[in-house]
Scaffold this motif. Structure first.
Motif, PDB file in Angstrom:
ATOM      1  N   SER A 286       0.829  -1.206   0.000  1.00 56.42           N
ATOM      2  CA  SER A 286       0.000   0.000   0.000  1.00 56.42           C
ATOM      3  C   SER A 286       0.863   1.256   0.000  1.00 56.42           C
ATOM      4  N   GLU A 287       1.950   1.242   0.777  1.00 60.75           N
ATOM      5  CA  GLU A 287       2.865   2.396   0.808  1.00 60.75           C
ATOM      6  C   GLU A 287       3.499   2.633  -0.563  1.00 60.75           C
ATOM      7  N   SER A 288       3.800   1.537  -1.267  1.00 53.51           N
ATOM      8  CA  SER A 288       4.439   1.643  -2.583  1.00 53.51           C
ATOM      9  C   SER A 288       3.424   1.769  -3.713  1.00 53.51           C
ATOM     10  N   ALA A 289       2.136   1.741  -3.354  1.00 54.69           N
ATOM     11  CA  ALA A 289       1.061   1.841  -4.347  1.00 54.69           C
ATOM     12  C   ALA A 289       1.216   0.780  -5.435  1.00 54.69           C
ATOM     13  N   ILE A 290       1.453  -0.458  -5.008  1.00 53.81           N
ATOM     14  CA  ILE A 290       1.581  -1.566  -5.962  1.00 53.81           C
ATOM     15  C   ILE A 290       0.236  -1.781  -6.647  1.00 53.81           C
ATOM     16  N   PRO A 291       0.210  -1.754  -7.973  1.00 51.55           N
ATOM     17  CA  PRO A 291      -1.073  -1.761  -8.688  1.00 51.55           C
ATOM     18  C   PRO A 291      -1.705  -3.144  -8.874  1.00 51.55           C
ATOM     19  N   ASN A 292      -0.931  -4.222  -8.675  1.00 50.08           N
ATOM     20  CA  ASN A 292      -1.428  -5.563  -8.985  1.00 50.08           C
ATOM     21  C   ASN A 292      -1.407  -6.467  -7.757  1.00 50.08           C
ATOM     22  N   LEU A 293      -2.555  -7.041  -7.421  1.00 52.51           N
ATOM     23  CA  LEU A 293      -2.675  -7.978  -6.320  1.00 52.51           C
ATOM     24  C   LEU A 293      -3.181  -9.309  -6.865  1.00 52.51           C
ATOM     25  N   VAL A 294      -2.517 -10.395  -6.475  1.00 51.73           N
ATOM     26  CA  VAL A 294      -2.921 -11.737  -6.898  1.00 51.73           C
ATOM     27  C   VAL A 294      -3.241 -12.555  -5.656  1.00 51.73           C
ATOM     28  N   LEU A 295      -4.445 -13.077  -5.587  1.00 53.64           N
ATOM     29  CA  LEU A 295      -4.868 -13.957  -4.499  1.00 53.64           C
ATOM     30  C   LEU A 295      -5.100 -15.340  -5.087  1.00 53.64           C
ATOM     31  N   TYR A 296      -4.485 -16.358  -4.504  1.00 57.20           N
ATOM     32  CA  TYR A 296      -4.677 -17.703  -5.040  1.00 57.20           C
ATOM     33  C   TYR A 296      -5.215 -18.643  -3.981  1.00 57.20           C
ATOM     34  N   ASN A 297      -6.036 -19.581  -4.413  1.00 57.60           N
ATOM     35  CA  ASN A 297      -6.675 -20.555  -3.529  1.00 57.60           C
ATOM     36  C   ASN A 297      -5.612 -21.417  -2.855  1.00 57.60           C
ATOM     37  N   TYR A 298      -5.627 -21.441  -1.532  1.00 56.06           N
ATOM     38  CA  TYR A 298      -4.649 -22.198  -0.747  1.00 56.06           C
ATOM     39  C   TYR A 298      -5.375 -23.207   0.110  1.00 56.06           C
ATOM     40  N   PRO A 299      -4.910 -24.468   0.176  1.00 57.48           N
ATOM     41  CA  PRO A 299      -3.696 -25.012  -0.452  1.00 57.48           C
ATOM     42  C   PRO A 299      -4.016 -25.841  -1.689  1.00 57.48           C
ATOM     43  N   SER A 300      -4.464 -25.193  -2.747  1.00 52.93           N
ATOM     44  CA  SER A 300      -4.848 -25.848  -3.988  1.00 52.93           C
ATOM     45  C   SER A 300      -3.685 -25.836  -4.973  1.00 52.93           C
ATOM     46  N   PHE A 301      -3.475 -26.960  -5.675  1.00 52.59           N
ATOM     47  CA  PHE A 301      -2.413 -26.994  -6.682  1.00 52.59           C
ATOM     48  C   PHE A 301      -2.770 -26.109  -7.868  1.00 52.59           C
ATOM     49  N   SER A 302      -4.045 -26.081  -8.254  1.00 53.69           N
ATOM     50  CA  SER A 302      -4.451 -25.178  -9.338  1.00 53.69           C
ATOM     51  C   SER A 302      -4.189 -23.730  -8.942  1.00 53.69           C
ATOM     52  N   GLY A 303      -4.477 -23.415  -7.685  1.00 48.49           N
ATOM     53  CA  GLY A 303      -4.221 -22.062  -7.215  1.00 48.49           C
ATOM     54  C   GLY A 303      -2.750 -21.722  -7.210  1.00 48.49           C
ATOM     55  N   ALA A 304      -1.916 -22.647  -6.733  1.00 52.58           N
ATOM     56  CA  ALA A 304      -0.472 -22.398  -6.647  1.00 52.58           C
ATOM     57  C   ALA A 304       0.159 -22.271  -8.031  1.00 52.58           C
TER      58      ALA A 304
END
Length: 370
Positions: free
Chosen positions: A40-58
């Motif tokens: 947030s401090e660096s204003a990172i524009p891209n966030l990725v959330l992946y299903n854990y602990p799923s192999f498809s997510g990882a």
């Protein structure tokens, strides 16, 4: 030193403190929340959330990592667990423009609230038919939300194709096109994705898929990119051949151990004989080998002229449980299990049986093995 009685009483009074196992608690650890704060401090524009602990997510997270790395785009990737989920407040990153949901779409309404709170685009991937009913009309019509739900394709494959296509469209003065993976990695990775997809879609139609999944499952503990910063490198090095060899070795060892337990085999009159006869065994204390023993008994039963079914019986929580297995594709064990309140699949089923009923299933004839 053993804890005192007073300490145990205080501990019992606050059970909620210990409700999640350590790996799950770390999903919202100080390190994770600190990473969000810095993003947030660096204003990172891209966030990725992946299903854990799923192999498809990882694996989806891996492809997102490769895409953003190739283009030097700032990105924060986090595992998301339904057991200890992030809140919208956790993820309100200053300057966020795009948030990806990989192999899940989040709790009902979560993407819509996050998109509106952060004014960001939300792009989600899932392959489960059940999620379609959870997509709200607001999410379905919101131009800032794009869901890719394909029940014929696993999320990992869909994410791989999405970022590959997105990257191939990139042009520069020095490079005509950029690939997500080099040729050798691509061939190996696409084989792995086919195996993962077969499991995700419950198809199980690839050779050695059981061995593959057994070899793969030890990797599940490594799928948290926060506690395991080497996750991407490790996923890149996975080879389906190695996993199958490892799984085959495991299965072979279990079959050898199970074979040693196949003594005192007897005949079982299935449903008091209504469903024919097969061979069975009591496996009290060795129920973890019930699958292997049942399949071996199935073959022995067929060779003895009985139904190609193996019955493995053992005590389970003060009840008697019967597991039925068959290696014959034309035999359906589940019809027997369902008739007695159980269930399962044609080749593998189980049910609880009363002792008095079970005694009526025991044949007085000598076992063919004696």
């Amino acid at each position: 030193m053993a804890p005192s009685a007073a300490f145990r009483r205080r501990l019992a009074a606050f059970p909620f403190v210990f409700q999640f196992p350590p790996l799950v608690r770390r999903l919202r650890s100080d390190a994770t929340l600190e990473a969000i704060r810095k993003a947030s401090e660096s204003a990172i524009p891209n966030l990725v959330l992946y299903n854990y602990p799923s192999f498809s997510g990882a694996f989806g997270a891996l492809f997102a990592h490769l895409y953003h790395s190739r283009l030097n785009l700032p990105c924060l990737i986090l595992p998301f667990s339904s057991v200890a989920p992030f809140s919208v407040d956790d993820l309100c990153i200053e300057g966020m423009k795009t948030c990806y949901f990989l192999d899940f779409l989040g709790p009902k309404g979560f993407p819509l609230v996050l998109s509106r709170r952060t004014s960001s685009m939300v792009i989600g991937f899932d392959h489960r038919k059940s999620v379609l009913s959870r997509i709200s009309s607001g999410e379905d019509s919101d131009p800032n939300i794009s869901f890719h739900v394909n029940i014929e394709k696993s999320s990992s494959t869909a994410v791989y194709e999405y970022f590959s296509a997105k990257l191939s469209e990139t042009r520069s003065d020095q490079i005509d096109s950029i690939s997500l993976l080099n040729r050798n990695d691509q061939e190996r990775m696409e084989i792995i994705l086919k195996y993962i997809e077969a499991g995700d879609l419950q198809r199980w139609n690839l050779p050695n898929i059981k061995a593959f999944n057994i070899g793969l499952r030890e990797w599940r503990s490594k799928l948290n990119c926060i506690t395991n910063p080497l996750m991407y490198q490790q996923l890149m090095e996975i080879c389906s051949t190695d996993l199958i060899i490892k799984g085959d070795t495991y299965l072979s060892n279990r079959l050898t151990e199970a074979s040693k337990l196949l003594n005192k085999v007897f005949r079982v009159k299935l449903g008091r004989g209504f469903y024919g006869e097969c061979l069975g065994i009591r496996a009290d204390g060795n129920s973890n080998f019930s699958d292997e023993m049942g399949k071996e008994l199935s073959q022995m039963s067929a060779a003895a002229g009985l139904r190609p079914i193996g019955a493995v019986v053992y005590m389970h929580r003060n009840n008697l449980k019967m597991c039925l297995r068959t290696t014959d594709s034309s035999t359906d064990t589940s019809e027997i299990a369902k008739a007695y309140g159980g269930g399962g699949f044609p080749s593998s089923s189980s049910f609880i049986i009363r002792m008095d009923e079970y005694n009526q299933w025991l044949s007085v004839l000598p076992s063919p093995t004696t």
